[in-house]
Design a protein around this motif. Sequence first.
Motif, mmCIF file in Angstrom:
data_model
loop_
_atom_site.group_PDB
_atom_site.id
_atom_site.type_symbol
_atom_site.label_atom_id
_atom_site.label_comp_id
_atom_site.label_asym_id
_atom_site.label_seq_id
_atom_site.Cartn_x
_atom_site.Cartn_y
_atom_site.Cartn_z
ATOM 1 N N ALA A 186 0.834 -1.210 0.000
ATOM 2 C CA ALA A 186 0.000 0.000 0.000
ATOM 3 C C ALA A 186 0.866 1.256 0.000
ATOM 4 O O ALA A 186 0.602 2.203 -0.755
ATOM 5 C CB ALA A 186 -0.925 -0.005 1.203
ATOM 6 N N ALA A 187 1.894 1.278 0.848
ATOM 7 C CA ALA A 187 2.776 2.452 0.894
ATOM 8 C C ALA A 187 3.483 2.650 -0.443
ATOM 9 O O ALA A 187 3.603 3.778 -0.939
ATOM 10 C CB ALA A 187 3.785 2.287 2.024
ATOM 11 N N ALA A 188 3.938 1.540 -1.047
ATOM 12 C CA ALA A 188 4.601 1.636 -2.353
ATOM 13 C C ALA A 188 3.632 2.122 -3.419
ATOM 14 O O ALA A 188 4.008 2.893 -4.312
ATOM 15 C CB ALA A 188 5.193 0.287 -2.737
ATOM 16 N N ALA A 189 2.380 1.667 -3.335
ATOM 17 C CA ALA A 189 1.380 2.112 -4.304
ATOM 18 C C ALA A 189 1.114 3.603 -4.175
ATOM 19 O O ALA A 189 0.934 4.303 -5.186
ATOM 20 C CB ALA A 189 0.086 1.321 -4.114
ATOM 21 N N VAL A 190 1.081 4.111 -2.938
ATOM 22 C CA VAL A 190 0.887 5.551 -2.746
ATOM 23 C C VAL A 190 2.042 6.326 -3.372
ATOM 24 O O VAL A 190 1.835 7.347 -4.045
ATOM 25 C CB VAL A 190 0.742 5.883 -1.246
ATOM 26 C CG1 VAL A 190 0.748 7.397 -1.024
ATOM 27 C CG2 VAL A 190 -0.549 5.288 -0.693
ATOM 28 N N VAL A 211 -3.565 -1.683 6.715
ATOM 29 C CA VAL A 211 -3.096 -1.277 5.390
ATOM 30 C C VAL A 211 -3.437 0.190 5.140
ATOM 31 O O VAL A 211 -2.617 0.958 4.628
ATOM 32 C CB VAL A 211 -3.718 -2.180 4.315
ATOM 33 C CG1 VAL A 211 -3.247 -1.768 2.930
ATOM 34 C CG2 VAL A 211 -3.363 -3.640 4.583
ATOM 35 N N ALA A 212 -4.656 0.582 5.506
ATOM 36 C CA ALA A 212 -5.057 1.983 5.338
ATOM 37 C C ALA A 212 -4.169 2.900 6.163
ATOM 38 O O ALA A 212 -3.866 4.019 5.739
ATOM 39 C CB ALA A 212 -6.517 2.158 5.742
ATOM 40 N N ARG A 213 -3.755 2.438 7.337
ATOM 41 C CA ARG A 213 -2.867 3.267 8.158
ATOM 42 C C ARG A 213 -1.543 3.509 7.439
ATOM 43 O O ARG A 213 -1.032 4.641 7.425
ATOM 44 C CB ARG A 213 -2.623 2.605 9.513
ATOM 45 C CG ARG A 213 -1.772 3.462 10.439
ATOM 46 C CD ARG A 213 -1.602 2.853 11.803
ATOM 47 N NE ARG A 213 -0.879 1.595 11.749
ATOM 48 C CZ ARG A 213 -0.438 0.943 12.822
ATOM 49 N NH1 ARG A 213 -0.692 1.425 14.021
ATOM 50 N NH2 ARG A 213 0.205 -0.191 12.707
ATOM 51 N N ALA A 214 -0.980 2.473 6.832
ATOM 52 C CA ALA A 214 0.273 2.646 6.091
ATOM 53 C C ALA A 214 0.084 3.613 4.931
ATOM 54 O O ALA A 214 0.946 4.458 4.656
ATOM 55 C CB ALA A 214 0.770 1.288 5.582
ATOM 56 N N ALA A 215 -1.043 3.504 4.245
ATOM 57 C CA ALA A 215 -1.322 4.409 3.135
ATOM 58 C C ALA A 215 -1.500 5.843 3.631
ATOM 59 O O ALA A 215 -1.004 6.796 3.005
ATOM 60 C CB ALA A 215 -2.577 3.947 2.395
#
Length: 372
Positions: free
Chosen positions: A76-80, A99-103
């Motif tokens: 998720a972080a990489a996708a952001v 996952v939302a927290r990482a994003a």
Amino acid sequence: MSTPPSPSPAAAGRADGASVRIGALVPLTRPGWVEAGRQLLAGLELAVHEVNDAGGIAGQPLELVVRDTAADPRKAAAAVDELAALGVPAVVGEYHSVVARAAAVRADALGLPFLCSSAVLDVLTEQPTQWVARLPPPQSRGWRVYADFLLGAGHSRIAVAAQPSVYWASGTSILRDHLAPRGGTVIELDMSALTPATVCDALVDHGATALLLLVGHPEPAVPIVRSVRRDPRLAKIQIGAPAGQPEFAEWAVSLGDDGAAIPFLRYLPERLSPLGARVETLLRERLGEAPSFVAFEGYDTVAVLAEVLRSQGADRARIAECWPRVAVEGTRGRIQFSRTPGISVWQWARAPIQVVDRDPGRPGRFRILHAG
């Protein structure tokens, strides 16, 4: 020869003038909850379709750039990062709270607006942020409503079968803090050390009257339910799943009648508005089954962001500045964001909350047991 300047984020968000692109984070492969991801994406896509039928964003079509998170915070972080580099003006989506927290953390660091569709963990960012807004109620609110339901049903000795996770640990803490002053006791059962069979023994030993499944689906939730349902010592125990596992058709397919009468949280009003009823019909056609509350969350996400894009354009800073001025009629009520004590993001404070279960007589029908 001089090098032309790089396009601004606003211009890149329009994909060279062809469309206004927004990033979408969705769990579409295992170990992500694929059914939840499919429902979320259906809602997002339906709303994008309707925005484009109505003329798009200032005449430009809206486009989703979808990235599969597979319930992995690193993905998720990489996708952001990738979506920010592509120049999208905002990112939406995600179902899994961790996952939302990482994003959210990454979006905050990059100055990229993130509208969280379906994740409830209270602490999405460590510090207050202007960049992130959220539609679903925070976990602390929803799980307190669930705790009140348990007390009202006469349950004061409540066992939680939990796997190691920030989300499950947060839920356990919310339940304990809310129940203890009201005479309730929370008994923790560590699923890293227990099997479904030994869970049954522990429930008997502790005299629990309710068991909450703070575990993944289908494993180990399905075998735990089967073991408890088949243990004559536990014929009267109440099984619950506050995180919403029984909402999805996969639950009913896996468990049949055993999956009924297991209360869970969902975020729908008692009656849908005319808009909600219309969207429900369209989502049912798109999905080939009854839509879950997650599909409505997806639709409302795009409805909100489209209105912001129409008024503010694709400039990231202007989008973030607009969160407190949002006032959009969604499928589940009027959506407005405010600051909520203890919550670091812009929050829809009046999102509806229900405790429901599947009717034992008709497992395809949901019964509303409590609202908050």
